[in-house]
Enzyme design. Structure first.
Site, PDB file in Angstrom:
ATOM      1  N   HIS A 187      -3.115  67.416  55.261  1.00  0.00           N
ATOM      2  CA  HIS A 187      -1.958  66.792  55.930  1.00  0.00           C
ATOM      3  C   HIS A 187      -2.468  65.917  57.059  1.00  0.00           C
ATOM      4  O   HIS A 187      -3.676  65.872  57.315  1.00  0.00           O
ATOM      5  CB  HIS A 187      -0.997  67.853  56.483  1.00  0.00           C
ATOM      6  CG  HIS A 187      -1.583  68.678  57.594  1.00  0.00           C
ATOM      7  ND1 HIS A 187      -2.276  69.853  57.352  1.00  0.00           N
ATOM      8  CD2 HIS A 187      -1.628  68.511  58.945  1.00  0.00           C
ATOM      9  CE1 HIS A 187      -2.695  70.371  58.502  1.00  0.00           C
ATOM     10  NE2 HIS A 187      -2.320  69.570  59.482  1.00  0.00           N
ATOM     11  N   HIS A 214      -3.262  78.970  64.861  1.00  0.00           N
ATOM     12  CA  HIS A 214      -2.028  78.356  65.313  1.00  0.00           C
ATOM     13  C   HIS A 214      -0.890  79.363  65.244  1.00  0.00           C
ATOM     14  O   HIS A 214      -0.809  80.154  64.300  1.00  0.00           O
ATOM     15  CB  HIS A 214      -1.624  77.222  64.377  1.00  0.00           C
ATOM     16  CG  HIS A 214      -2.413  75.983  64.546  1.00  0.00           C
ATOM     17  ND1 HIS A 214      -2.601  75.370  65.745  1.00  0.00           N
ATOM     18  CD2 HIS A 214      -3.073  75.218  63.649  1.00  0.00           C
ATOM     19  CE1 HIS A 214      -3.326  74.285  65.574  1.00  0.00           C
ATOM     20  NE2 HIS A 214      -3.647  74.178  64.315  1.00  0.00           N
TER      21      HIS A 214
END
Lengths: 311, 311, 311, 311
Positions: free
Chosen positions: D154, D250
């Site tokens: 991404h 994350h």
């Protein structure tokens, strides 16, 4: 939408021989989250990271196996379109009323050429994964209860005429062929196993050619890592859960796996890994003589029990 | 010193049926580092993270098996002391001159009660692990060549009268018993397998009671992680290396493992994990009826090939 | 014996500012096993895989830091020998009576040149790791409670004159130097950090040169894998535990790590990995200009907080 | 089809300051597979597990940044449909002829409200991942060359008016919102970061509100496991690659990550993990005060460099 039509495996209703034994097994050994019991006595579970109300259902019965599997579709319009397609394909469908399964909308049910009851539905209540929608932690206690699979990943079903299933799934239901196993040269190399995806998973459903219709080979439960697959294996050892194969790596799909049996003899898989196929790719083929590596890549063994035992 | 006497497994000389085939196998499939060939034609290897010149030697022979294993001791004084102890125990020793093995000092050799030739030595040339002594990187190319085991971890030997070996290793050589497997109740629960450590590894050597003397069950090669054990299994699959068991977890020692055979039929293990025992601890016991879990914790299977095949 | 004299880090008594807050922190966030409280009000813990009664003690105090650390020796004879050696080295010792710490035998205490109180002892009650001595499971619930460190692995202490500590530990206590950091060339490359082992761990104790005596940099708690180090990091995030560094890999020792602070400001480490040094090896050296990689291998950053903050 | 329209990130053209330095960096340090150089001098790469000819392109330029990103669509009909939708949305499109990029069909290019050039295309030559289509091994040498990312996963782009991008991506391009970060309460909690998926990945593209248009925060490269993320970090350390953040987890997307900069100052990510969202789910929200955990879950730190530096 980029993801349309059929989204994912949604639910599977398993037949079990002793409901209380199985409830404890799936809840405390496998580590699914129990979410309810309905008026028929069916017990409902979900994987710890699933957000819909249920994915695995248990029904008390005299023989093991799977009653039906259901796949979630994007919305009601998709459901109507897909039903129309199935009918045009020449398969009768029926509608099962919303609420027949807890927290689940209307289902379109039909019988696959392989004899399995297959369902599509557009609505199941969002109950969340227990981590909340705002500033969620990466995991919580249910992610470590039992083997703690995150999701119902896929199922492998045995039955006759998988060629017709392939046609239905690829031409009507929007799946594509990711991998396949072919028979021996002398038999003309027919497809004897097909792995189909409606997403970019290596399989959302798979079929193996088999004379008896409507048989279950396994339901597969997603694990987050190879280390967690071993942890699942440890828990199997602690609870004397009979293991069929593994831990090992599949050649087919590249996944990492253990296959084991529940107390009724239904096979389930704890599975992780794999790669990311897309519908514009070309399928991979496993030849008959190399299927041992397809099944169990390190050993290359053709495990008889894996090939022959279904419920 | 806190670590004194016998420090660790140092070398094992394996008999192989085809030296060139085996050289390629250990170098490029297993991924040991080839460090030399001597005048007798023996080929020398070390694990990528070992700092001494060699640990695995191959000798061309008509039958597979292990010629001898050698353990490194702290210094020459320890060597003399240990030799004296072995003689006092009633076992004859001989000295093999420095240089008979490449880059290796004088060795004290004697025969164990189980029939194995066992050696102690104090000197082997420090060649380093290829990362240097100053500001070393955490790993380099040899750590990813083939299965890339880091070290010769331990060996398991089969022979008669392991009780006498136990006495020798614990009373003279400074080892302690970490785990043991006992026979059936009706047989009086004799120790049929013993796992001995001279360090805080779960085993530096192990013995199984067996009628034939001097047999090799396996040499064990250390892997850095469970993920690397699977990678070793993948390489076995790529090279059609016959696998005996695994990947799986042992109950005994808690290690993670694959057992496979080299081209001559010598079994080797790719092993990681385990816990940290100390000599002031109490040994763990595996009963005969639970040894299936001791061997293969998830499945609890008693693999016949594992129990019976030795070289 | 091959492992003799000093075996391992045995206990560390930490000063905490609020005993109840700290008890909950070490029990439920760190996940140590609480094993008792003594008449002085000190709270005792052990790692889930430790078999002795205690390893981490908390004492309510006005300032954070470490009161003393204690190392387990093989037996009473070793204790007497080591005490004699310490006295001959010119350091006074005192005996603290058995029972002053719960389930702990007589301790020999003395002050290191760096100002730390250091203890040796031969006896601490074996309470087991909860898995039993016969047919043990590979792990149990305490192995997943909180971060669930398996052991008190080592400690890093700051103080003046680490050269004298090195002499004491290597010449009297049987440790050997595994790695060291040296100062800048212009300062003559003095040893500013030393990593010492009494086993084949990369360190059982470490010292950094520092003007103030008796300071604690961190106690290190052993984790079983890099995946479990991340899990520890997740738990730190869930509980807002302040992190100093990590997750990352050390260049020094090759270990994988997170450093964080307890509620009183004592730093602790969740640590795994490393390699297997032996006393016959040569120490590794980190030069001053490359110590950034020694500390945090991926980034090469010299974290100021790590270097300067001690309790 | 269940996967229709936009399938995945297909290519990103990066501006680099020294083409030869960057070529070596992306080939030998990052470990992408070099697949060609075109007449303009652009160098083409793919991830080891990608089957299309290219995904990352380098162009020599005076300033770092991204020229454009391109997403693969299912087929030419989808391309036409999507182009029509973009025009109806009020954005001009242009067609770039097949062959302008090596082995790539006609591209539809347009400018996003945030100022980025964005492309859609239906055709790129299938070159395979080097493992073959029949009985493939699970991995090969390119899977261990350098950091060896499997895929271009991404990208995160910075620019003004991400609300308009969101509208375009969700209403026209078939993406859905998976997670979002909202600004402070006193500012009315505007969406300041959005994570959008056209699949069941946690993000196929993401945007952060930023005054300057057309900026690149990072391109993300997929790693197979947390252990391989550390391996990537080790390689960064070996090559003095400047790291921004990590290794860490994350909170947003639950992924495991390292952020680093290429020799021109373009940030890239080595990323694994995350969960499996679907378009029928509800997006997760990160509040401004908890975004530290969203970025770096263990530490909860708001890294200034991460927030502010773009190319």
């Amino acid at each position: 939408m980029a993801m349309t039509g059929v989204l994912r495996p949604g639910h599977a209703q398993l037949r079990v021989l002793d409901l209380e034994v199985s409830r404890k097994f799936y809840r405390d050994v496998v580590g699914l989250v129990e979410t309810g019991t309905d008026a028929q006595g069916r017990v409902y579970f979900k994987g710890c990271d699933e957000r819909d109300h249920n994915s695995i259902l248990l029904r008390q019965a005299d023989s093991a196996g799977v009653d039906f599997v259901g796949y979630k579709v994007l919305d009601r319009a998709s459901l109507d379109d897909l039903e129309r397609g199935v009918r045009e394909f020449g398969i009768k469908t029926e509608r099962i009323a919303a609420g027949e399964m807890l927290e689940t909308g209307e289902r379109v049910r039909f019988q696959l050429p392989t004899g399995h009851l297959f369902e599509l539905y557009a609505e199941k209540k969002h109950v969340g994964n227990g981590l909340g929608q705002v500033n969620p932690r990466p995991w919580g206690p249910s992610f470590e209860h039992g083997m703690a699979p995150t999701r119902f990943d896929h199922c492998l079903l045995y039955g006759p005429n998988i060629a017709a299933n392939k046609k239905l799934f690829t031409e009507v239901l929007g799946f594509y062929l990711v991998e396949r196993v072919i028979g021996p040269k002398e038999a003309g190399e027919p497809e004897i196993a097909i792995f189909l995806s409606c997403s970019h998973k290596t399989h959302d459903i798979a079929f193996v050619e088999h004379p008896e219709p409507g048989k279950l080979h396994h339901v597969s439960l997603r694990m987050p890592s190879w280390e967690r697959v071993l942890r699942a294996g440890d828990i199997m050892g602690m609870n004397n859960v009979p293991i069929d194969i593994g831990p090992t790596r599949h050649g087919v799909t590249r996944g990492e796996t253990i296959y084991a049996w529940d107390p009724s003899g239904n096979r389930f898989e704890t599975f992780c890994g794999g790669y990311e196929p897309y519908p514009d790719g070309e399928p991979l083929t496993w030849t008959f003589d190399e299927f041992g590596h397809g099944l169990d890549y390190p050993t290359g063994k053709l495990h008889e029990s894996f090939l022959g035992i279904v419920t």
